[in-house]
Scaffold this active site. Structure first.
Site, PDB file in Angstrom:
ATOM      1  CB  SER A   1      39.509  40.432  41.418  1.00 25.13           C
ATOM      2  OG  SER A   1      39.926  40.170  40.106  1.00 25.13           O
ATOM      3  N   GLY A   2      37.297  40.494  43.445  1.00 22.39           N
ATOM      4  CA  GLY A   2      36.813  41.000  44.730  1.00 22.39           C
ATOM      5  C   GLY A   2      35.995  39.969  45.476  1.00 22.39           C
TER       6      GLY A   2
ATOM      7  CD  GLU B   1      31.629  33.815  37.872  1.00 23.54           C
ATOM      8  OE1 GLU B   1      31.902  34.757  38.624  1.00 23.54           O
ATOM      9  OE2 GLU B   1      31.249  33.969  36.682  1.00 23.54           O
TER      10      GLU B   1
ATOM     11  CB  THR C   1      36.843  40.621  34.343  1.00 24.97           C
ATOM     12  OG1 THR C   1      35.423  40.668  34.413  1.00 24.97           O
ATOM     13  CG2 THR C   1      37.323  41.357  33.110  1.00 24.97           C
ATOM     14  CB  CYS C   2      41.412  39.822  36.743  1.00 26.67           C
ATOM     15  SG  CYS C   2      43.198  39.922  36.829  1.00 26.67           S
TER      16      CYS C   2
ATOM     17  CB  CYS D   1      44.837  41.360  34.294  1.00 22.45           C
ATOM     18  SG  CYS D   1      43.483  41.944  35.296  1.00 22.45           S
TER      19      CYS D   1
ATOM     20  CE  LYS E   1      46.599  43.574  30.130  1.00 26.96           C
ATOM     21  NZ  LYS E   1      45.937  44.720  30.708  1.00 26.96           N
TER      22      LYS E   1
ATOM     23  CE1 TYR F   1      42.420  33.231  40.617  1.00 27.48           C
ATOM     24  CE2 TYR F   1      40.610  34.156  41.866  1.00 27.48           C
ATOM     25  CZ  TYR F   1      41.822  34.306  41.236  1.00 27.48           C
ATOM     26  OH  TYR F   1      42.446  35.526  41.249  1.00 27.48           O
TER      27      TYR F   1
ATOM     28  CB  ALA G   1      23.147  34.414  42.392  1.00 27.88           C
TER      29      ALA G   1
ATOM     30  N   GLY H   1      40.106  54.813  23.220  1.00 27.18           N
ATOM     31  CA  GLY H   1      41.399  55.434  23.510  1.00 27.18           C
ATOM     32  C   GLY H   1      41.881  55.135  24.913  1.00 27.18           C
TER      33      GLY H   1
ATOM     34  CE1 TYR I   1      43.402  48.031  31.415  1.00 30.65           C
ATOM     35  CE2 TYR I   1      41.964  49.836  32.035  1.00 30.65           C
ATOM     36  CZ  TYR I   1      42.321  48.503  32.115  1.00 30.65           C
ATOM     37  OH  TYR I   1      41.585  47.645  32.896  1.00 30.65           O
TER      38      TYR I   1
ATOM     39  CD  GLU J   1      46.561  47.115  28.551  1.00 24.52           C
ATOM     40  OE1 GLU J   1      47.178  47.442  29.569  1.00 24.52           O
ATOM     41  OE2 GLU J   1      45.535  46.411  28.607  1.00 24.52           O
TER      42      GLU J   1
ATOM     43  NE  ARG K   1      32.962  59.035  21.453  1.00 27.29           N
ATOM     44  CZ  ARG K   1      31.770  59.230  20.885  1.00 27.29           C
ATOM     45  NH1 ARG K   1      31.325  60.449  20.678  1.00 27.29           N
ATOM     46  NH2 ARG K   1      31.013  58.203  20.550  1.00 27.29           N
TER      47      ARG K   1
ATOM     48  CG  HIS L   1      75.949  52.383  35.561  1.00 24.49           C
ATOM     49  ND1 HIS L   1      75.329  53.288  34.725  1.00 24.49           N
ATOM     50  CD2 HIS L   1      77.095  52.010  34.944  1.00 24.49           C
ATOM     51  CE1 HIS L   1      76.081  53.462  33.649  1.00 24.49           C
ATOM     52  NE2 HIS L   1      77.148  52.681  33.757  1.00 24.49           N
TER      53      HIS L   1
ATOM     54  CD  GLU M   1      72.355  54.455  35.261  1.00 25.63           C
ATOM     55  OE1 GLU M   1      73.219  54.895  36.028  1.00 25.63           O
ATOM     56  OE2 GLU M   1      72.588  53.589  34.388  1.00 25.63           O
TER      57      GLU M   1
HETATM   58  P1  FAD Z   1      35.108  40.633  37.991  1.00 25.56           P
HETATM   59  O1  FAD Z   1      36.486  40.122  38.074  1.00 25.56           O
HETATM   60  O2  FAD Z   1      34.608  41.099  36.680  1.00 25.56           O
HETATM   61  O3  FAD Z   1      34.171  39.476  38.530  1.00 25.56           O
HETATM   62  C1  FAD Z   1      32.789  39.555  38.474  1.00 25.56           C
HETATM   63  C2  FAD Z   1      32.232  38.158  38.294  1.00 25.56           C
HETATM   64  O4  FAD Z   1      30.847  38.171  38.574  1.00 25.56           O
HETATM   65  C3  FAD Z   1      32.374  37.629  36.874  1.00 25.56           C
HETATM   66  O5  FAD Z   1      33.073  36.406  36.905  1.00 25.56           O
HETATM   67  C4  FAD Z   1      30.944  37.454  36.380  1.00 25.56           C
HETATM   68  O6  FAD Z   1      30.792  36.325  35.555  1.00 25.56           O
HETATM   69  C5  FAD Z   1      30.203  37.265  37.698  1.00 25.56           C
HETATM   70  N1  FAD Z   1      28.784  37.649  37.674  1.00 25.56           N
HETATM   71  C6  FAD Z   1      28.237  38.797  37.193  1.00 25.56           C
HETATM   72  N2  FAD Z   1      26.914  38.828  37.450  1.00 25.56           N
HETATM   73  C7  FAD Z   1      26.615  37.670  38.116  1.00 25.56           C
HETATM   74  C8  FAD Z   1      25.426  37.142  38.679  1.00 25.56           C
HETATM   75  N3  FAD Z   1      24.266  37.809  38.632  1.00 25.56           N
HETATM   76  N4  FAD Z   1      25.470  35.931  39.279  1.00 25.56           N
HETATM   77  C9  FAD Z   1      26.647  35.243  39.347  1.00 25.56           C
HETATM   78  N5  FAD Z   1      27.820  35.719  38.852  1.00 25.56           N
HETATM   79  C10 FAD Z   1      27.791  36.922  38.252  1.00 25.56           C
HETATM   80  N6  FAD Z   1      42.988  45.316  35.906  1.00 25.56           N
HETATM   81  C11 FAD Z   1      44.271  45.422  36.347  1.00 25.56           C
HETATM   82  O7  FAD Z   1      44.479  45.686  37.528  1.00 25.56           O
HETATM   83  N7  FAD Z   1      45.339  45.231  35.500  1.00 25.56           N
HETATM   84  C12 FAD Z   1      45.164  44.925  34.193  1.00 25.56           C
HETATM   85  O8  FAD Z   1      46.132  44.757  33.454  1.00 25.56           O
HETATM   86  C13 FAD Z   1      43.837  44.791  33.701  1.00 25.56           C
HETATM   87  N8  FAD Z   1      43.613  44.445  32.420  1.00 25.56           N
HETATM   88  C14 FAD Z   1      42.339  44.279  31.974  1.00 25.56           C
HETATM   89  C15 FAD Z   1      42.152  43.904  30.661  1.00 25.56           C
HETATM   90  C16 FAD Z   1      40.874  43.735  30.167  1.00 25.56           C
HETATM   91  C17 FAD Z   1      40.684  43.316  28.737  1.00 25.56           C
HETATM   92  C18 FAD Z   1      39.754  43.930  31.036  1.00 25.56           C
HETATM   93  C19 FAD Z   1      38.368  43.739  30.503  1.00 25.56           C
HETATM   94  C20 FAD Z   1      39.938  44.297  32.347  1.00 25.56           C
HETATM   95  C21 FAD Z   1      41.224  44.471  32.840  1.00 25.56           C
HETATM   96  N9  FAD Z   1      41.468  44.863  34.159  1.00 25.56           N
HETATM   97  C22 FAD Z   1      42.761  45.005  34.607  1.00 25.56           C
HETATM   98  C23 FAD Z   1      40.352  45.173  35.089  1.00 25.56           C
HETATM   99  C24 FAD Z   1      40.066  43.998  36.012  1.00 25.56           C
HETATM  100  O9  FAD Z   1      39.833  42.836  35.251  1.00 25.56           O
HETATM  101  C25 FAD Z   1      38.868  44.316  36.895  1.00 25.56           C
HETATM  102  O10 FAD Z   1      39.096  45.545  37.559  1.00 25.56           O
HETATM  103  C26 FAD Z   1      38.628  43.238  37.945  1.00 25.56           C
HETATM  104  O11 FAD Z   1      38.428  41.992  37.341  1.00 25.56           O
HETATM  105  C27 FAD Z   1      37.421  43.615  38.806  1.00 25.56           C
HETATM  106  O12 FAD Z   1      37.136  42.585  39.699  1.00 25.56           O
HETATM  107  P2  FAD Z   1      35.645  42.386  40.230  1.00 25.56           P
HETATM  108  O13 FAD Z   1      35.714  41.346  41.307  1.00 25.56           O
HETATM  109  O14 FAD Z   1      35.027  43.672  40.545  1.00 25.56           O
HETATM  110  O15 FAD Z   1      34.834  41.824  38.985  1.00 25.56           O
END
Ligand code: FAD
Length: 458
Positions: free
Chosen positions: A15-16, A35, A42-43, A48, A51, A99, A115, A178, A180, A184, A201, A439, A444
């Site tokens: 994402s970031g 990547e 992850t998202c 997300c 899920k 993407y 990397a 415990g 989210y 979920e 726990r 309503h 409401e």
């Molecule tokens: P990521 O999206 O994790 O991206 C990091 C990427 O870096 C990965 O693709 C990884 O493969 C890559 N990478 C790592 N190390 C290296 C390397 N050395 N070289 C090359 N690539 C590398 N957030 C929400 O807002 N709403 C939700 O409903 C939600 N549900 C979630 C459900 C689950 C099951 C999980 C696990 C997370 C959820 N999140 C949710 C959290 C959300 O996914 C993360 O906050 C978000 O993806 C963070 O983005 P990021 O860019 O920091 O990292």
């Protein structure tokens, strides 16, 4: 001529990282991104998005039951796990293509590789053993699920990563945790028909959320047949001959399951990343330490998203990446605001929340008016389902400002998004009161709670 091949190199295509790469390229920077798994991070790939698709799938069992109260005979229904996984995988593959295409169209050079840092300007691309030099490096490597390495039999458990790809649907599941993700997944497995137990726990699920929500969700989960065990923890996991598992707990339970899933938190993805070689400082938890401009202690290296362990949510990582790219390459300095972030938990029922919990509000303001409505939503008058909705407003009596809104019930996440706008604007209770009700809706209630249920003082 600069001796840098790239103005910006991003490690991590989630994402970031993707947002930062695209925005920087749009500002004219020469950008590379690596990547190691799948673009989207992850998202999109194992968080997300899949899920939420699972959550949708798991809700149908109740919908079929509820339909009877409205005159429908639904007949025999059955669920096919393979079909759900196939459909989910197709959608995730489509999103990953989007993407990749967006990065390509932005002119970002993509490396499908792990990397690692070699120094403050050099990135080692492992797949083709190539080194690239960049003026600025952004670390956006996210986080990874925690496992309990010391737990005897801990190697038998799965995490959310594997839960998205199980070959067979487990008939009995125990989810440990415990937070989210744990609640979920407990809802998903239960809704899809598994006999489900949640073991945590702590004293109550969803630490950090408003106490009324935590208690009310706990009750609703139990009504749905989920066994919720708080104050207990696994001491060992045993794999039996038949291929199933028994989880032994501190309080003497022996929990039998076809799958045991751990959702006990996530840790920043920094192992083996070369942070030492580049001199980047981390906190005790391994998170990369950054300031509000996402700067690390090394002037050429920045970090955004979960790897910094600030607020671990997708929209936050995206905004941090966007702010970073605008600031460095677009001549527009800004930073992501981490206050008043609306949040959803896709539990069943759902949670939507914005602002302070009651405990936080009382600690900060001393005295707080609590408006609470705990009611049976209209749909369940005919469905007959014993499920209640909770809505709660926390108001500072001195300023009339609404400090927090907490909702448990259908579409609470959607409500939190809209309430987030009003809360950012500093809405007062008088603003809520002056807003005409829609309503008949459940929402409401938010504008019709006239008298406080109680006044709480520190
Ligand atoms: P990521 O999206 O994790 O991206 C990091 C990427 O870096 C990965 O693709 C990884 O493969 C890559 N990478 C790592 N190390 C290296 C390397 N050395 N070289 C090359 N690539 C590398 N957030 C929400 O807002 N709403 C939700 O409903 C939600 N549900 C979630 C459900 C689950 C099951 C999980 C696990 C997370 C959820 N999140 C949710 C959290 C959300 O996914 C993360 O906050 C978000 O993806 C963070 O983005 P990021 O860019 O920091 O990292």
């Amino acid at each position: 001529m600069s001796d840098f091949e790239f103005d910006l190199f991003v490690i991590g295509g989630g994402s970031g990282g993707v947002r930062a790469a695209r925005i920087a390229a749009g500002h004219g920077a020469r950008v590379g991104i690596a990547e190691e798994y799948r673009y989207g991070g992850t998202c999109v790939i194992r968080g997300c998005v899949p899920k939420k698709l699972f959550v949708y799938a798991s809700r149908f069992s109740e919908e079929f039951e509820d339909a009877a109260g409205f005159g429908w005979d639904v007949g025999e229904s059955s669920f096919n796990w393979e079909r759900l996984i196939d459909a989910k995988d197709r959608e995730i593959a489509r999103l990953e293509t989007v993407y990749r295409r967006n990065l390509e169209r932005s002119g970002v050079e993509m490396f499908d590789s792990r990397a690692v840092l070699e120094d403050e300007h050099t990135v080692h691309i492992l797949s083709d053993d190539r080194r690239v030099r960049a003026k600025t490096i952004l670390i956006a490597t996210g986080a990874t699920p925690n496992v309990d390495a010391d737990l005897p039999g801990g190697e038998h458990v799965i995490t959310s990563n594997e839960a998205f790809h199980l070959a067979d649907f487990p008939k009995r599941v125990v989810v440990a945790g415990g937070g989210y993700i744990a609640v979920e997944f407990a809802g998903i497995f239960a809704g899809l028909g598994a006999e489900t137990t949640l073991i945590y726990r702590g004293e109550e699920i969803l630490r950090g959320f408003d106490d009324d929500l935590r208690k009310a969700l706990h009750e609703e989960m139990e009504k749905k047949g989920i066994r919720v065990l708080c104050g207990d923890v696994f001491t060992s996991i045993e794999k039996r001959e038949g291929g199933d598992y028994v989880g032994h707990t501190k309080l003497g339970e022996a929990l039998e399951a076809d799958r045991i899933m751990f959702a006990i938190g996530r840790r920043p993805n920094t192992a083996g990343l070369g942070l030492d070689a580049a001199g980047v400082v981390t906190s005790a938890s391994g998170a990369i330490a950054v300031d509000d401009q996402s700067r690390t202690n090394v002037p050429s290296i920045y970090a955004v998203g979960d790897v910094t362990d600030r607020v671990n949510l997708t929209p936050v990582a995206i905004r941090e990446g966007h702010a970073f790219a605008d600031t460095l390459f677009g001549g527009k300095t800004w930073s992501a605001d981490h206050s008043m972030i609306p949040t959803a938990v896709f539990s069943q029922p759902e949670i939507g929340t914005v602002g302070m919990t009651q405990a936080e509000a009382v600690a900060k303001h001393g005295t707080v008016d609590v408006y609470r409505a705990h009611f049976r939503p209209m749909k369940h008058t005919l469905s007959g389902r014993d499920e209640k909705m909770l809505m709660k407003l926390l108001v500072d009596p001195a300023s009339d400002k609404v400090l927090g809104v907490h909702i448990l019930g259908h579409d609470a996440g959607e409500l939190a998004q809209v309430l987030g706008v009003a809360m950012r604007m500093g809405a007062t209770k008088a603003d809520f009161d002056a807003t005409m009700a829609v309503h008949p809706t459940a929402a409401e209630e938010l504008v019709t709670m006239r008298e406080p249920t109680e006044r709480v003082t520190a």
